[in-house]
Scaffold this active site. Structure first.
Site, PDB file in Angstrom:
ATOM      1  N   HIS A  49      46.833  73.795 -26.784  1.00  0.00           N
ATOM      2  CA  HIS A  49      46.818  72.394 -26.923  1.00  0.00           C
ATOM      3  C   HIS A  49      47.349  71.551 -26.129  1.00  0.00           C
ATOM      4  O   HIS A  49      48.449  72.275 -25.203  1.00  0.00           O
ATOM      5  CB  HIS A  49      47.054  72.124 -28.432  1.00  0.00           C
ATOM      6  N   TYR A  70      48.627  63.621 -32.367  1.00  0.00           N
ATOM      7  CA  TYR A  70      50.151  63.582 -32.835  1.00  0.00           C
ATOM      8  C   TYR A  70      50.988  62.782 -31.857  1.00  0.00           C
ATOM      9  O   TYR A  70      50.525  63.065 -30.627  1.00  0.00           O
ATOM     10  CB  TYR A  70      50.637  64.663 -33.583  1.00  0.00           C
ATOM     11  N   ASP A  79      46.566  93.170 -61.016  1.00  0.00           N
ATOM     12  CA  ASP A  79      46.018  93.606 -62.294  1.00  0.00           C
ATOM     13  C   ASP A  79      44.792  94.738 -61.849  1.00  0.00           C
ATOM     14  O   ASP A  79      44.005  94.079 -61.012  1.00  0.00           O
ATOM     15  CB  ASP A  79      45.654  92.515 -63.216  1.00  0.00           C
TER      16      ASP A  79
END
Length: 857
Positions: free
Chosen positions: A233, A288, A591
């Site tokens: 990026h 950002y 389980d």
């Protein structure tokens, strides 16, 4: 940072990689008392040249993932305690703001508020556009609809944090060795023996691969196929901005300046300058931002995936070459190349949101790499294939502190923990992957897709549609296709969620199926409700081949089964028993249903999907040398015929007496269905009369056809996973990985009846200490929404007034009981039938009531 340049010839634990993950792990292991820890890295220290060196260090803590949010929250607290050599705190708690440019994103930000509350973040909140601009004056509030604010978000310098963590670890006895490339790991008889480096060999008991984008390379040498994908990026830093002139910072006197500059060059002057205002994210444009003194840093994921081949990655050299940094691709910044954002280039989006950056030169720019996994979560834990080998990859700076703490606890004490208790890492476990996920073709494609969606608004039920599908097909796949099944990918399996061939049932049962028009209505069909009600009223057939199946063999198989299981396991041949497996801390590891099929042979049936392989790895890890554990998931086709007419259907194709007296509940028999051999278990996860049927895979399609033909006169219908989930939740059957996991013991989960304390089993001491209830602060609660027309999704906060007291572990509409059913864990005083609560979902508070379980008996 005074590293140890000489390589020792032996150590207890060797960590390969001294980036933020390796340093965090060394810090935590030594904090737990280990002093024989060696960390080796190919680059200089603390600026190794990996992702930790080039990352801007922004830390947005909130995620839909509980694991990532808890890791980030712990990391934030840890980094806040760290200081560099000048006494400056490593963490800048400036807050974090995520803005919305669309109605859909504002809805998403509301979900972030709810996830923040569920996972315990301090004061998550929504902001108006004006409130965003007040905290971030350079943002143009006219182009946004609002924002999400997390006041404890912020930024950490990866290099400063690495130096502080390593210093603490070395003070406690750890050794850090730079300029030492690891060539291989020597193994013998399935155990780690030593680490082979360019500067010599270290004999050791344990090795942790913490090399992030290089993890796959080392794994391949060991025939351990880690699906860790490097992706690129972009990050850039503007020239000085007049609007930030008062924030200019001189970092040349920082004690790490020269070290940092030797690797990162002139951009060190920016990277060492911390932000003075909230960090910013514009997810609608996959971007950002943070300040670097008088400059703005701009990060962009807003371009087509760039996935380098890990075998072609360079290394980190002492002359400043960084293997984790590639040349900046101007085209990706100035053109719209993201598949989901074809109309706006990243630079245009940046200029709109921060007009002060328009026309300004981008002084420093590069393509930085990080690692993705097939589900976007870390790849960590003990590797099943090799004793003593651990992984810690696919972890961002944001999450590295929490990941290091959990992994250190796992290595030293057997159970992953954070300070507030155990944390379940099933979805981050290195053993979760299936064989096909180790291929580079799969890892490349899905890693690229994970990059593509990292800032997209993703529904929790979304599945891959165009990439890496049709890999694993159950024997009934073609039958499902003929019945227009809606197939979703689960661990590579193509599994029906519902069948379009059952659309006619919607008219029959429609008055019991409330419409879903909002977020909860996506990836849902009313056919799921119709299939559910049809099974309750008549009969259905469900393909459960993807559930994990294990065969345990050997003269001492019975003793091992007892050691593995919490219940009393003194079984006769043909007996079936529900039981739990616990870890050393008493948390429920799985389980399972155990069937004794012969004197020295047992069949173990457990959860499938993404977490099922973890259970197989756990059983194998515990098994003694004289017991064989075979994964027979792919060997056996499996289906369940269930509903009031199940006995009538099955009786048409077998001569076996299926009466309650001859074939009681929780027993098993082997017989023929027409010409197909089956092992039949009188159990049903749907909670109705039924038989699970297992047969060698090549007979699976024939068995399915026999049953569908025999059931025609009783209107038998196939049903998918959507109906199965609704059926099981009404009956109070737990789903491992959602409302059952290692963070709770059997008594908290109201499964004490599956524990026999007169037997010895793994975790018995911890389980026994909870048996009297004195050590139980939370208990499972079955909750229904008071509004019978509402359905919600999981992971939303459960409230008492304004106080968050839990979150929805699982949620599904109960079509038979006529209400949405939620399973949650609450403080004991709230887990009593009749207690009234609220659940926050999509910004609305819904009244709910704790009920006696099961709702259907």
């Amino acid at each position: 940072m005074n590293a140890n340049d000489s390589l020792p010839d032996q150590a207890d634990t060797v960590i390969v990689g001294a980036g933020i993950v390796g340093c965090n792990l060394a810090y935590q292991l030594t904090d737990l008392g280990r002093d024989d820890v060696v960390v080796v890295d190919q680059g200089p220290l603390p600026t190794t040249g990996g992702s930790s060196s080039h990352a801007p260090g922004i830390m947005f803590q909130t995620s839909e993932s509980k694991i990532l949010t808890k890791f980030a929250n712990y990391s934030r607290k840890l980094y806040s305690e760290l200081e560099d050599d000048t006494g400056t705190q490593a963490y800048n708690e400036v807050g974090g703001i995520e803005v919305a440019r669309s109605d859909e994103r504002m809805d998403y930000l509301q979900r972030r508020v709810e996830w923040g509350k569920s996972w315990g973040l301090p004061n998550p909140q929504l902001l108006s556009p004006e409130e965003v601009e007040e905290k971030l004056p350079l943002v143009d509030s006219d182009v946004i609809q609002g924002g999400y604010y997390s006041p404890t978000d912020g930024q950490v310098s990866g290099v400063v944090a690495c130096a502080a963590l390593a210093r603490e670890a070395m003070d406690r006895g750890a050794k850090f060795v730079p300029h030492t490339r690891t060539h291989d790991i020597d193994t013998q008889d399935g155990e780690v023996q030593s680490v082979l480096t360019e500067n010599g060999t270290i004999e050791c008991n344990e090795v942790v691969i913490a090399t992030n984008i290089w993890a796959r390379q080392l794994g391949e040498k060991l025939d351990v196929h880690l699906p860790v994908t490097p992706v690129e990026h972009q990050y850039t830093m503007t020239e000085p901005l007049d609007e930030l002139a008062d924030n200019r910072i001189d970092v040349s006197d920082h004690p790490l300046y020269e070290n940092y500059k030797s690797v990162s060059g002139d951009k060190t002057d920016r990277l060492l300058a911390g932000p003075d205002r909230p960090i910013l994210r514009d997810q609608d444009n996959a971007m950002y931002f943070r300040t670097h003194g008088d400059s703005y840093g701009i990060g962009s994921y807003n371009h087509e995936p760039v996935v380098p081949d890990p075998q072609e990655l360079g290394g980190n050299d002492s002359d400043g070459e960084q293997g984790s940094v590639h040349e900046f691709t101007e085209y990706h910044m100035n053109n719209a190349t993201h598949p989901d954002r074809p109309d706006k280039a990243p630079r245009q989006a940046s200029n709109e949101l921060l007009p002060a950056t328009e026309g300004k030169e981008l002084e420093h720019k590069y393509n930085g790499m990080f690692a993705e996994s097939p589900n976007g979560l870390p790849v960590m834990g003990p590797v099943e294939e090799l004793e003593g080998l651990w992984t810690a990859a696919g972890i961002w700076v944001t999450h590295a502190g929490g990941a290091g703490k959990a992994l250190a606890e796992w290595m030293e004490r057997g159970v992953p923990r954070l300070p507030d208790g155990p944390i379940d890492l099933a979805h981050a476990d290195v053993n979760r992957f299936d064989a096909h996920e180790g291929s580079w073709e799969f890892a490349r494609d899905i890693g690229g897709e994970e990059y593509r969606i990292v800032y997209n608004i993703m529904h929790p039920k979304w599945v891959w549609t165009d990439h890496q599908r049709d890999i694993r097909r159950t024997p009934m796949y073609h039958s499902h296709k003929e019945l227009d099944a809606e197939l979703w990918a689960e661990a590579g399996w193509e599994e029906p969620q519902w069948f379009e061939s059952n659309a006619d049932l919607v008219a029959k049962y429609g008055d019991q199926i409330p419409d879903r028009e909002g977020w909860e209505g996506k990836y849902w069909s009313p056919i799921e409700g119709a299939e559910t009600l049809h099974v309750r009223n008549k009969v259905g057939l469900h393909d459960m081949t993807s559930f994990n199946k294990m065969e345990v063999l050997g003269d001492n198989a019975g003793e091992f089964i007892q050691y593995l299981c919490t219940n009393g396991m003194d079984l006769e041949v043909g007996d079936v028993r529900y039981t739990l497996m616990c870890n050393e801390g008493g948390g429920i590891r799985a389980d399972i249903t155990v069937t004794r099929v012969d004197d020295d042979r047992y069949l173990l049936l457990t959860t499938g999907r993404e977490v099922g392989n973890n259970h197989v790895a756990w059983v194998r890890e515990q098994s003694p040398e004289d017991v064989i554990v075979n994964d027979v998931t792919s060997n056996l086709a499996a289906m369940v015929c269930t509903g009031p007419n199940a006995r009538k259907v099955l009786s048409k194709v077998t001569d076996v007496d299926l009466s309650d007296e001859a074939f009681p509940f929780f027993t098993s028999q082997q017989f023929f269905v027409k010409n197909v051999p089956v092992t039949a278990l009188r159990v049903s996860y749907a909670g109705e009369l039924g038989w699970e049927l297992y047969t060698p895979s090549e007979y699976g399609e024939t068995l399915w056809e026999h049953l569908m033909e025999a059931g025609e006169e009783y209107d038998i219908r196939p049903y998918g996973n959507g109906a199965l989930n609704a059926l099981r939740i009404e009956k109070g059957f737990r789903l491992w990985g959602e409302d059952l996991h290692t963070e709770h013991n059997p008594y908290e989960a109201n499964l004490g009846w599956a524990v026999d304390l007169d037997t010895d089993f793994i975790g018995k001491q911890a389980v026994a200490s909870a048996a009297d209830g004195d050590n139980i602060s939370h208990k499972v609660a079955c909750v229904t929404l008071d509004d019978e027309d509402v359905a919600i999704l999981a992971n939303r906060p459960v409230l008492d007034g304004d106080e968050t007291i839990g979150y929805a572990h699982s949620a599904e509409y109960g079509y038979t009981v006529g209400a949405c059913v939620v399973y949650t864990y609450l403080p004991s005083e709230y887990a009593e039938p009749g207690i009234e609560l609220e659940i926050l979902y999509e910004g609305e508070r819904y009244d709910a009531t704790v009920r006696e379980e099961p709702l259907l008996d």
